[in-house]
Design an enzyme around this catalytic site. Sequence first.
Site, PDB file in Angstrom:
ATOM      1  N   GLY A  51     110.533  69.713  57.962  1.00 15.26           N
ATOM      2  CA  GLY A  51     111.286  70.446  56.905  1.00 15.26           C
ATOM      3  C   GLY A  51     110.230  70.213  55.847  1.00 15.26           C
ATOM      4  CG  ASN A  52     110.458  72.750  52.719  1.00 15.07           C
ATOM      5  OD1 ASN A  52     111.072  72.620  51.430  1.00 15.07           O
ATOM      6  ND2 ASN A  52     110.589  73.718  53.298  1.00 15.07           N
TER       7      ASN A  52
END
Length: 407
Positions: free
Chosen positions: A219-220
């Site tokens: 993810g980020n």
Amino acid sequence: MGLLNSNKGTTVLTNKTVILGITGSIAAYKAADIASKLTQAGAKVEVVMTDSATRFIAPLTLRSITGRPVVTDMFDLASQHTIEHIALGEAADIVVIAPATASLIAKVAAGIADDMVTLTVLATKAPIILAPAMNVNMFENPITQENLAKLKARGFTIVDPAYGRLASGKMGRGRLADIDKIIGTIKQVLGRSGDLAGKRLVVTAGGTREPIDPVRHIGNRSSGKMGYAMAEAARDRGASVTLITAPTSLPEPVGMEVVHIETAAQMKDAVARAVAQADALIMAAAVADYQPKSVAKAKIKKESPSLTLELVRTPDILTEVKGDFLKVGFAAESQDIVANAKQKLEKKKLDLIVANDITDADSGFGVDTNKVTLIDRKGKVEELPLLTKREVADRILDKVVAMLAKK
Ligand code: CTP
């Protein structure tokens, strides 16, 4: 410039006259919260209450919140006050009845005005929103449903009640809708005459998730706040909005189509579907550039001392999506901001790029403010001061409006 929402701190509610009609339901106390939120947003809130509403909540409460006199049925309907109130109905930008009882809905559908709230509804030419709240059987009764259908056909906006525990102790549909949903609907209806009326905008938000196995993903740090602010600002200016969002912890915005996706590939498909007939695509999402080459079917166990994941490129949505609409991209940069953003604008054939410096703590991921530089196709560079994400959204939309006008 100088458009509806472009000034710092103004919203679609600023200086709008909102008549808030309250009828006699146990949910009447929630109208105080609605009045408070509207007043805080800069609206002039004129409260009108039926006699039975005053048994559930004191007019003094509403008067204290709005700072304005409250009109109730306790006044003689034939008095001067009534005439003044019809004038107020004419001056209203919007009329909101929350909560609206079955009796109010039936009377309005039949054209009967025998209390201050029905009188206001029938005397105004402003748009009207009804937020019903009642017992589930009353709500589901075909007579109530027919009345609501009739009112909808006449242009009333109905904020459907929520499912939940009712005052009777039963579970069912009949609870007053969430206050944020009611406020969002008010903004949407007020925005219909905004400078994006009749335009279709597609906005993406949040950080995509690329699965590694059934429990893990890459993810980020994107919170989705910038994209959600873009979508809500566009809605408030009259656009039909499709928000395509990766998972976020933000409440679901109202008054727009919301499409939930997880991966870059899913976002690409959703964007491709949504852009048919769109006027602009605003890619505020932080799309993963790489995804695991293969997704493990079972949970990966910690057996070996090291683990190598092979990553492959995700589709570049902005580059690959085709069609005759404006393309707005974002560039999260940590160095050579303008030069890097210009390169992306050229490479992805964008009409506008919004560059932000992610090394600044007040700007970018997770926070409510952003400091951005707007760069258009002609190379014009406009550095904006630190603003709220909503203000940044409106400044971007000012540009979109101007570019659409030239198309
Ligand atoms: N974007 C996209 N599809 C991707 C990656 C990014 O459509 N697979 C969009 C983003 O939503 C953003 C713009 O492209 O509007 C720029 O994203 P960014 O990640 O900053 O640029 P990249 O082209 O991925 O370049 P780099 O990561 O090398 O900086």
